[in-house]
Design a protein around this motif. Structure first.
Motif, PDB file in Angstrom:
ATOM      1  N   VAL A 131       0.864  -1.184   0.000  1.00 39.54           N
ATOM      2  CA  VAL A 131       0.000   0.000   0.000  1.00 39.54           C
ATOM      3  C   VAL A 131       0.898   1.230   0.000  1.00 39.54           C
ATOM      4  O   VAL A 131       1.843   1.315   0.793  1.00 39.54           O
ATOM      5  N   TYR A 132       0.606   2.183  -0.866  1.00 39.14           N
ATOM      6  CA  TYR A 132       1.403   3.398  -0.939  1.00 39.14           C
ATOM      7  C   TYR A 132       1.028   4.344   0.197  1.00 39.14           C
ATOM      8  O   TYR A 132      -0.109   4.827   0.269  1.00 39.14           O
ATOM      9  N   LEU A 133       1.987   4.587   1.081  1.00 39.26           N
ATOM     10  CA  LEU A 133       1.777   5.498   2.203  1.00 39.26           C
ATOM     11  C   LEU A 133       1.906   6.951   1.772  1.00 39.26           C
ATOM     12  O   LEU A 133       1.241   7.829   2.318  1.00 39.26           O
ATOM     13  N   ASP A 134       2.793   7.205   0.822  1.00 41.85           N
ATOM     14  CA  ASP A 134       2.985   8.571   0.347  1.00 41.85           C
ATOM     15  C   ASP A 134       3.582   8.535  -1.056  1.00 41.85           C
ATOM     16  O   ASP A 134       4.304   7.586  -1.416  1.00 41.85           O
ATOM     17  N   VAL A 135       3.257   9.546  -1.833  1.00 42.30           N
ATOM     18  CA  VAL A 135       3.750   9.670  -3.203  1.00 42.30           C
ATOM     19  C   VAL A 135       4.098  11.131  -3.448  1.00 42.30           C
ATOM     20  O   VAL A 135       3.267  12.013  -3.225  1.00 42.30           O
ATOM     21  N   VAL A 136       5.321  11.394  -3.855  1.00 42.86           N
ATOM     22  CA  VAL A 136       5.741  12.742  -4.257  1.00 42.86           C
ATOM     23  C   VAL A 136       5.988  12.694  -5.764  1.00 42.86           C
ATOM     24  O   VAL A 136       6.959  12.089  -6.227  1.00 42.86           O
TER      25      VAL A 136
END
Length: 268
Positions: A131-136
């Protein structure tokens, strides 16, 4: 006269035990807490003998405690070393810890994005998916990016491979998909690839027009990885290898030095 909600009996109970020291502890629960505390304090893991000594139990009894905790995924055993550590059963209970991790990692994600010009991701294992916790996201008009909260199978991405490289072999086999006729992914072949990643310290995957490089986040027991994803036409294999070296540096720094000396302004 006792009230409708039973104040009378409760008062009698209080009177009967007045002056007595109550002890509501349960020895079995105390031992479980002792085991979990011991595991929490260890980075490398603890042996069965260590657990037996800590709980003052015979080895056979200590093993049964560990076996039960392992069955519920609160403990996992490294097949190579025989050492026990906290398992993935605690991940879902650590939402606040994950938010703290995301906050600490965010400046580093921004810094790497600015260094390489490509999208940077932070992901965690959840069941048999990441699961992606954060994406920049990259500032390029053409970019590869997943949304925060997006899920992908563990075996399908460099992020998943990087996370798998820190899991026990038995756990990896459990996470590989099954069909009516057996494994959809050949376990031995997959584990051979994971062994290569363990030696390198990072994973690279090519998926059509995209390329991703990822490394597991060290300094934490959480199954987390940091990765860079980009169009393959702009992000060559040589670029990925170069980025991997930087990721290996940053994955060690995040839990030690949460804020880079120079970073871009935080994004909302």
């Amino acid at each position: 006269m006792p009230g409708r909600h039973g104040q009378g009996p409760r008062d009698n109970a209080d009177t009967a035990t007045k002056g007595e020291e109550r002890n509501y502890t349960v020895r079995a629960v105390e031992r479980v807490c002792s085991i979990l505390n011991l595991l929490q304090e260890s980075v490398e893991g603890v042996s069965l003998i260590d657990v037996a000594q800590e709980t003052e139990l015979p080895k056979s009894s200590a093993f049964r405690y560990l076996w039960t905790l392992e069955a519920h995924r609160y403990v996992e055993r490294d097949a190579g070393t025989g050492l026990y550590r906290l398992g993935l059963g605690f991940v879902g209970m650590q939402s606040r810890h994950l938010e703290v991790l995301r906050e600490r990692a965010r400046p580093w994600l921004e810094k790497i994005r600015d260094e390489f010009g490509e999208t940077v991701n932070l992901a965690i294992l959840d069941g048999d998916h990441i699961v992606y916790l954060d994406v920049v996201e990259s500032k390029h008009r053409v970019r590869f990016a997943s949304a925060r909260g997006f899920r992908e199978p563990l075996y399908a991405t460099a992020m998943g491979h990087a996370i798998a490289s820190r899991l026990p072999e038995e756990r990896i086999r459990e996470l590989l998909p099954l069909s009516a006729t057996g494994y959809e992914i050949a376990p031995d072949s997959y584990l051979t690839g994971i062994g290569d990643i363990q030696r390198l310290g990072y994973a690279i995957s090519d998926d059509g027009d995209g390329r991703c490089v990822a490394a597991p986040l060290t300094g934490t027991r959480l199954p987390v990885a940091l990765g860079i994803s980009a169009p393959a036409a702009r992000f060559s294999r040589a670029d990925a290898d170069k980025a991997a070296i930087r990721l290996l540096e940053v994955t060690k720094e995040i839990t030690v030095n949460p804020i880079p000396e120079q970073r871009s302004s935080p994004q909302s």
